[in-house]
Every structure is written in C-alpha cells, then in structure tokens.
Design an enzyme around this catalytic site. Structure first.
Site, mmCIF file in Angstrom:
data_model
loop_
_atom_site.group_PDB
_atom_site.id
_atom_site.type_symbol
_atom_site.label_atom_id
_atom_site.label_comp_id
_atom_site.label_asym_id
_atom_site.label_seq_id
_atom_site.Cartn_x
_atom_site.Cartn_y
_atom_site.Cartn_z
ATOM 1 N N ARG A 178 -2.861 70.114 -43.808
ATOM 2 C CA ARG A 178 -3.344 71.244 -42.999
ATOM 3 C C ARG A 178 -2.422 72.460 -43.081
ATOM 4 O O ARG A 178 -2.872 73.583 -42.913
ATOM 5 C CB ARG A 178 -3.493 70.823 -41.544
ATOM 6 C CG ARG A 178 -4.685 69.894 -41.345
ATOM 7 C CD ARG A 178 -4.875 69.632 -39.886
ATOM 8 N NE ARG A 178 -5.998 68.742 -39.639
ATOM 9 C CZ ARG A 178 -6.387 68.394 -38.410
ATOM 10 N NH1 ARG A 178 -5.752 68.847 -37.359
ATOM 11 N NH2 ARG A 178 -7.397 67.581 -38.242
ATOM 12 N N ASP B 57 -10.065 77.068 -24.619
ATOM 13 C CA ASP B 57 -9.439 76.216 -25.637
ATOM 14 C C ASP B 57 -8.058 76.784 -25.953
ATOM 15 O O ASP B 57 -7.805 77.974 -25.696
ATOM 16 C CB ASP B 57 -10.294 76.177 -26.912
ATOM 17 C CG ASP B 57 -10.034 74.936 -27.759
ATOM 18 O OD1 ASP B 57 -10.816 73.977 -27.663
ATOM 19 O OD2 ASP B 57 -9.015 74.912 -28.495
HETATM 20 C C1 LIG Z 1 -12.381 67.360 -30.451
HETATM 21 S S1 LIG Z 1 -12.508 68.913 -29.655
HETATM 22 C C2 LIG Z 1 -13.636 68.537 -28.344
HETATM 23 C C3 LIG Z 1 -14.695 69.586 -28.176
HETATM 24 C C4 LIG Z 1 -15.769 69.301 -27.116
HETATM 25 N N1 LIG Z 1 -15.201 69.169 -25.791
HETATM 26 C C5 LIG Z 1 -16.562 68.063 -27.450
HETATM 27 O O1 LIG Z 1 -16.438 67.041 -26.770
HETATM 28 O O2 LIG Z 1 -17.305 68.092 -28.426
HETATM 29 C C6 LIG Z 1 -10.923 69.015 -28.811
HETATM 30 C C7 LIG Z 1 -10.501 70.450 -28.484
HETATM 31 O O3 LIG Z 1 -9.405 70.397 -27.560
HETATM 32 C C8 LIG Z 1 -8.556 71.485 -27.839
HETATM 33 N N2 LIG Z 1 -7.219 71.226 -27.247
HETATM 34 C C9 LIG Z 1 -6.265 70.352 -27.646
HETATM 35 N N3 LIG Z 1 -5.180 70.433 -26.867
HETATM 36 C C10 LIG Z 1 -5.453 71.384 -25.930
HETATM 37 C C11 LIG Z 1 -4.712 71.931 -24.842
HETATM 38 N N4 LIG Z 1 -3.475 71.518 -24.549
HETATM 39 N N5 LIG Z 1 -5.301 72.893 -24.107
HETATM 40 C C12 LIG Z 1 -6.564 73.333 -24.382
HETATM 41 N N6 LIG Z 1 -7.298 72.855 -25.397
HETATM 42 C C13 LIG Z 1 -6.752 71.889 -26.164
HETATM 43 C C14 LIG Z 1 -8.551 71.564 -29.353
HETATM 44 O O4 LIG Z 1 -8.144 72.846 -29.807
HETATM 45 C C15 LIG Z 1 -10.011 71.229 -29.692
HETATM 46 O O5 LIG Z 1 -10.786 72.386 -29.877
#
Ligand SMILES: C[S@@+](CC[C@H](N)C(=O)[O-])C[C@H]1O[C@@H](n2cnc3c(N)ncnc32)[C@H](O)[C@@H]1O
Length: 269
Positions: free
Chosen positions: A37, A140
């Site tokens: 990445r 996010d």
């Molecule tokens: C796998 S996606 C889930 C998206 C959606 N909630 C779903 O269930 O389809 C996880 C997201 O969490 C975000 N994320 C990870 N750590 C985070 C943090 N500390 N604060 C806010 N967002 C975070 C990532 O950037 C990513 O976009």
C-alpha cells in the site's frame, strides 16, 4: 529506484504509527499489505527504504503525508445496503418518527466512501419524505474516502443490494464514458453531511443522535480501544436510541450499559 524490503523493525514502527493515529491494531504478518500500500509513496518521494518514509512522516516536514499514510493503511470496503436487517429496523424507526411527527438524526460513524450514509438517507427520504426533519452525518478518519463520499459517484456493482426502486429514484445511471457507474442525485447528496472525525480521540460537538451505525470498524481496534470508542459514541446517543454494529462484531466485554435487542442491534435504556 530499487526499494529494500520492509524489515521487521520498520513493520513494527508502522504498527505503532497506525495505532497512535487511528487506534487500529494491525496484525503481525501484514508486511506485504503495508509495503504494497505504501510503495507508491516511496516512489513519489524517490525513497529507497520504508525506514526513510517513516523518517519523513516523523519529521513532520510534509504534514499532509501523515493523512496520506492513514488513508492508505485503513481498509475501506463497503457497499450499499450492507446487512439489510439494519435498514429494515431503520425503516420502522423512521415510520415511528413520522407517525409521531418527530425528526430523526442518524450518524454513520465509520462511513467510508458514503455507501452506508446514502443508504440511510434513501430509507429516511422514502419513509419520512425528502424534505422532512431528518439528518444524516457520515464521518471517517480517511479524507480520501470522504472526498469520494461527497462526490457520490460509484461503480454500479456497489449497488447490487440496493432496492431497484431506490436505484431509479435516487441515482443517475452513467451514460457513454460513465457507463457502469451511477451518481447519487444531487438533492439526496445535499441532505448528507460528511465530516472528518477520528473515533479514537475526543469528539467534536456533533450533538445527540437517535441511531448510530458503528459497523465493521471495531474489528480493527484493540479491546481497550473498542471500549473507549463505544463509550464515547454512546454518550452521543439519546435514551431509547439504537446502536448498530457489524454482524461479525459484539459488545460482549465491551459495554454493558445498552440492551441487546437482536444480534448486532442495541438500545440505550
Ligand atoms: C471497512 S470500513 C466500514 C464501512 C461501513 N461502516 C460498512 O460497514 O460498510 C471501515 C472504515 O473505518 C474507518 N476508520 C478506521 N479507523 C477509524 C478511526 N479511528 N476513526 C474513524 N474512522 C476510522 C476507515 O477509514 C474505513 O473507512
């Protein structure tokens, strides 16, 4: 420029970096993921080792690069109407709010590129009416996914679980060079607010919500981080409000102040 393979030590430093920045626990053995990445960032700066890239991050000489590294090290997979049971519940809650002439505030707390908050907005617009008093906030930690969420332009495959009627009503089908894509209608796009927010830090003033979606992000957190994040989010949930987590996640051992209504669905007393 030839790049030396990521060393154990460098990998451990990236584990610490993403833990400090986002609370994300990156499992051992993910060297290939990290180096894959970040490779283009090394190329961009013409660096020959991951250690040099870490030095650049730590020097703070390129502050925007910290966000870039966070963007690349988070996993953002998502799609419209993922885990449909939650949207059936949301429909019931929206009907109830409409019947009682109340508004509804919903927070998609790890919204990724926007599919989740737009799915929420479609249900609310459908049940309560497009001009009714509902609000959807998507947040996010990744600015890259937030930019994509604001554009609202997606490959058609992401909408395979979307009800056909919603696809017709809320989306524009791409033509010509945009074939195979769809764009969320402007009026719906304008009803969803997006904001950069780290769940693993004190929250800004965002008010109280009736429903909070915290789905498929806790899996990346340590037990302690999960506890802190959930407590922080529950403080923003109204009494009687619903808290939704991913189907493979649980609040067992994490928080016992909410009532389990069904698997992955909780209610604040
Ligand atoms: C796998 S996606 C889930 C998206 C959606 N909630 C779903 O269930 O389809 C996880 C997201 O969490 C975000 N994320 C990870 N750590 C985070 C943090 N500390 N604060 C806010 N967002 C975070 C990532 O950037 C990513 O976009």
């Amino acid at each position: 420029m030839p790049v030396t393979m990521i060393t154990e030590r460098e990998f451990t430093q990236f584990q610490r970096f993403i833990y400090d920045a986002a609370g994300i626990t990156m499992a051992n053995g993910k060297q290939a993921l990290v180096s894959g990445r970040l490779a283009k960032r090394l190329a961009h700066y013409q660096l020959s080792s991951y250690g040099d890239y870490l030095k650049l991050l730590e020097s703070r000489s390129e502050p925007a690069e910290l966000q870039m590294a966070v963007d690349l090290l988070t996993t953002n997979e998502t799609y419209f109407f993922r885990e449909p049971k939650h949207f059936a519940l949301l429909r019931d809650l929206a009907q109830d709010a409409r019947d009682k002439n109340r508004g509804l505030r919903v927070w998609s707390a790890a919204s990724s590129s926007g599919e989740e908050p737009y799915s929420i907005a479609m249900v609310l617009a459908d049940v309560m009416g497009e001009d009714a008093a509902w609000e959807v906030l998507g947040t996010d930690i990744s600015t890259r996914v937030l930019a994509s969420a604001r554009r609202g332009h997606y490959p058609m495959e992401r909408a395979s679980q979307m009800p056909q009627a919603y696809l017709k009503r809320f989306c524009l089908k791409g033509q010509g060079s945009e074939a195979g894509t769809m764009l969320i209608e402007r009026s719906l796009r304008q009803r969803v607010q997006f904001q950069h927010l780290n769940l693993n830090a004190p929250l800004p003033k965002i008010g109280q919500f009736d429903v909070i979606f915290l789905r498929n992000v806790m899996i990346y957190f340590s037990l302690e981080t999960k506890r802190q994040v959930v407590a922080r989010l529950l403080a923003q949930l109204r009494s009687g409000g619903h808290f939704l987590i991913g189907h493979s996640e649980t609040l067992n051992d994490i928080n016992d102040t909410v009532i389990a209504v069904a698997p992955s669905i909780y209610r604040k007393p």
